[in-house]
Design an enzyme around this catalytic site. Structure first.
Site, PDB file in Angstrom:
ATOM      1  N   ASP A 299      50.504 -25.789 -51.567  1.00 47.15           N
ATOM      2  CA  ASP A 299      49.668 -26.678 -52.380  1.00 47.15           C
ATOM      3  C   ASP A 299      48.295 -26.763 -51.723  1.00 47.15           C
ATOM      4  O   ASP A 299      48.124 -26.352 -50.565  1.00 47.15           O
ATOM      5  CB  ASP A 299      50.290 -28.080 -52.492  1.00 47.15           C
ATOM      6  N   SER A 300      47.342 -27.328 -52.445  1.00 50.45           N
ATOM      7  CA  SER A 300      46.027 -27.566 -51.853  1.00 50.45           C
ATOM      8  C   SER A 300      46.118 -28.589 -50.727  1.00 50.45           C
ATOM      9  O   SER A 300      45.293 -28.604 -49.829  1.00 50.45           O
ATOM     10  CB  SER A 300      45.064 -28.082 -52.927  1.00 50.45           C
TER      11      SER A 300
ATOM     12  N   TYR B  67      41.507 -28.963 -55.266  1.00 53.48           N
ATOM     13  CA  TYR B  67      41.250 -27.793 -56.103  1.00 53.48           C
ATOM     14  C   TYR B  67      40.794 -28.169 -57.528  1.00 53.48           C
ATOM     15  O   TYR B  67      40.206 -27.354 -58.224  1.00 53.48           O
ATOM     16  CB  TYR B  67      42.543 -26.977 -56.267  1.00 53.48           C
ATOM     17  N   GLY B  68      41.144 -29.377 -57.940  1.00 50.52           N
ATOM     18  CA  GLY B  68      41.130 -29.731 -59.356  1.00 50.52           C
ATOM     19  C   GLY B  68      39.836 -29.538 -60.106  1.00 50.52           C
ATOM     20  O   GLY B  68      39.843 -29.336 -61.310  1.00 50.52           O
TER      21      GLY B  68
ATOM     22  N   CYS C 204      51.630 -26.634 -57.042  1.00 47.41           N
ATOM     23  CA  CYS C 204      50.301 -27.122 -57.428  1.00 47.41           C
ATOM     24  C   CYS C 204      50.079 -26.699 -58.872  1.00 47.41           C
ATOM     25  O   CYS C 204      50.097 -25.499 -59.168  1.00 47.41           O
ATOM     26  CB  CYS C 204      49.251 -26.495 -56.517  1.00 47.41           C
ATOM     27  N   ASN C 205      49.901 -27.662 -59.753  1.00 53.84           N
ATOM     28  CA  ASN C 205      49.674 -27.326 -61.163  1.00 53.84           C
ATOM     29  C   ASN C 205      48.369 -26.578 -61.350  1.00 53.84           C
ATOM     30  O   ASN C 205      48.276 -25.666 -62.183  1.00 53.84           O
ATOM     31  CB  ASN C 205      49.634 -28.606 -62.005  1.00 53.84           C
ATOM     32  N   THR C 206      47.360 -26.962 -60.585  1.00 54.32           N
ATOM     33  CA  THR C 206      46.044 -26.334 -60.719  1.00 54.32           C
ATOM     34  C   THR C 206      46.141 -24.859 -60.349  1.00 54.32           C
ATOM     35  O   THR C 206      45.674 -23.979 -61.083  1.00 54.32           O
ATOM     36  CB  THR C 206      45.033 -27.056 -59.809  1.00 54.32           C
TER      37      THR C 206
ATOM     38  N   GLU D  69      44.803 -37.977 -50.678  1.00 52.19           N
ATOM     39  CA  GLU D  69      44.583 -37.222 -49.429  1.00 52.19           C
ATOM     40  C   GLU D  69      44.060 -38.144 -48.323  1.00 52.19           C
ATOM     41  O   GLU D  69      44.371 -37.953 -47.151  1.00 52.19           O
ATOM     42  CB  GLU D  69      43.580 -36.083 -49.666  1.00 52.19           C
TER      43      GLU D  69
ATOM     44  N   CYS E  21      50.357 -33.038 -61.851  1.00 56.23           N
ATOM     45  CA  CYS E  21      49.687 -32.752 -60.582  1.00 56.23           C
ATOM     46  C   CYS E  21      50.656 -33.236 -59.515  1.00 56.23           C
ATOM     47  O   CYS E  21      51.125 -34.388 -59.577  1.00 56.23           O
ATOM     48  CB  CYS E  21      48.360 -33.494 -60.468  1.00 56.23           C
ATOM     49  N   THR E  22      50.985 -32.368 -58.560  1.00 56.63           N
ATOM     50  CA  THR E  22      52.035 -32.735 -57.604  1.00 56.63           C
ATOM     51  C   THR E  22      51.610 -33.898 -56.704  1.00 56.63           C
ATOM     52  O   THR E  22      52.452 -34.643 -56.224  1.00 56.63           O
ATOM     53  CB  THR E  22      52.441 -31.526 -56.747  1.00 56.63           C
TER      54      THR E  22
HETATM   55  N1  DGL Z   1      48.448 -30.945 -56.190  1.00 56.16           N
HETATM   56  C1  DGL Z   1      47.644 -30.101 -56.966  1.00 56.16           C
HETATM   57  C2  DGL Z   1      48.017 -30.028 -58.412  1.00 56.16           C
HETATM   58  O1  DGL Z   1      49.144 -30.147 -58.706  1.00 56.16           O
HETATM   59  C3  DGL Z   1      46.227 -29.950 -56.641  1.00 56.16           C
HETATM   60  C4  DGL Z   1      45.341 -31.087 -56.803  1.00 56.16           C
HETATM   61  C5  DGL Z   1      43.987 -30.759 -56.309  1.00 56.16           C
HETATM   62  O2  DGL Z   1      43.861 -30.112 -55.256  1.00 56.16           O
HETATM   63  O3  DGL Z   1      43.026 -31.157 -56.979  1.00 56.16           O
HETATM   64  O4  DGL Z   1      47.215 -29.818 -59.268  1.00 56.16           O
END
Ligand code: DGL
Length: 234
Positions: free
Chosen positions: A12-13, A44-45, A75-77, A154, A186-187
Site C-alpha cells: 500500500d502507499s 497516492y490519492g 490499495c484501491n488507488t 497517516e 480506500c484501505t
Molecule cells: N490506501 C490507499 C487506497 O486504498 C491509498 C490512499 C492514498 O495513498 O491516497 O486508495
C-alpha cells in the site's frame, strides 16, 4: 521438514495495507508475510496515475525480489491504475487487488442509495465506473472523494476534530440523499471506520479488507504450511 514456500507480499502507499495484513494474519497465523508501505510517496490519492503506476510496479518488483509469489495490492488507488499492467507484466505472479465493494452493497441496501468513499483517483477512475455498471443497476451510487483523510490517518490524527469536520461535510450529501450503505473504497478508511460511523449512525459500512485477505489465502494455500514470519517495510 525444511520450509521454503514463497511469501505473500502486501503493498500500500502507507498504513492502509495493514488492515488487510492483519486480516490475513488472523485468518492464517502461519502465513509468511511481507508488508511494504511506500510512505516516501504517500498519499497516492491525488497524484498523477502514471506516477502511481510506476511506484506500484517498483513496489511489486521489490516484493517479488524478496521472494513473494503472491502480491496483494492493498490499495484501491494503485489497483485502479496499475492492476491490469501488473498482471500483464508478471503473469507468473498472483496479484490480488482491491475493488470497490458495490456488489455486496447492492445486495444489502434497503433505500437503494449507496455511497462509495475513496480517494480522488479511485472515485474518478475506471474501476469504480466498471463495478457500478456491473453491479449498481437499479441503485443510486454516490461516489464521494475524501481528500485529506489519508493524510490525517497517516499523521495519527484520525481521532481529532479535523477528521470529524471533514467527514461531516463530505458525507452530508449522502445522508441527505438517504444513503444507508457506505462502501470503504480506500484501505486507509478502515482505520477511520469509527469516525465514519459517528456521522452515518446506523447505516451499514462495508470494508472489503477481510474478503481480500480470504482471496489472498485462496490463491496462496501454501500459507498454511508457513512459519508465521512477518516483515514490515517502509
Ligand atoms: N490506501 C490507499 C487506497 O486504498 C491509498 C490512499 C492514498 O495513498 O491516497 O486508495
Amino acid at each position: 521438514m525444511p520450509y521454503d514456500a514463497a511469501m505473500i507480499g502486501v503493498f500500500d502507499s502507507g498504513l492502509g495495507g495493514l488492515g488487510v495484513l492483519a486480516d490475513i494474519r488472523r485468518l492464517q497465523p502461519r502465513a509468511d508475510l511481507v508488508a511494504l508501505a511506500d510512505q516516501a510517496h504517500a498519499p497516492y490519492g491525488d497524484r498523477p496515475p502514471e506516477s502511481v503506476a510506476a511506484w506500484t510496479h517498483a513496489a511489486a518488483d521489490h516484493l517479488v525480489g524478496l521472494g513473494c509469489d503472491t502480491v496483494v495490492v492493498a490499495c484501491n488507488t494503485a489497483s485502479t491504475v496499475a492492476l491490469a499492467s501488473l498482471r500483464a507484466a508478471r503473469p507468473d505472479i498472483a496479484f490480488v487487488g482491491m475493488e470497490p465493494a458495490v456488489k455486496p452493497a447492492a445486495g444489502s441496501t434497503g433505500t437503494g442509495v449507496i455511497a462509495v468513499l475513496g480517494t480522488t483517483r479511485t472515485i474518478e477512475g475506471p474501476l469504480l465506473a466498471s463495478v457500478v455498471q456491473r453491479f449498481g443497476a437499479g441503485h443510486r451510487v454516490l461516489p464521494i472523494a475524501l481528500p485529506g483523510l489519508v493524510d490525517l490517518i497517516e499523521d495519527g490524527l484520525v481521532d481529532g476534530e479535523a477528521a470529524g469536520r471533514l467527514l461531516s461535510a463530505r458525507l452530508a450529501p449522502a445522508l441527505e440523499a438517504g444513503a444507508d450503505t457506505y462502501v470503504l473504497a480506500c484501505t486507509h478508511y478502515g482505520f477511520a471506520r469509527h469516525r465514519i460511523e459517528e456521522v452515518v449512525g446506523a447505516a451499514t459500512v462495508i470494508d472489503p479488507a477481510e474478503a481480500v485477505a480470504r482471496q489472498a489465502l485462496r490463491v496462496h494455500p501454501e500459507a498454511a504450511a508457513g512459519g508465521g514470519t512477518l516483515r514490515l517495510l517502509t
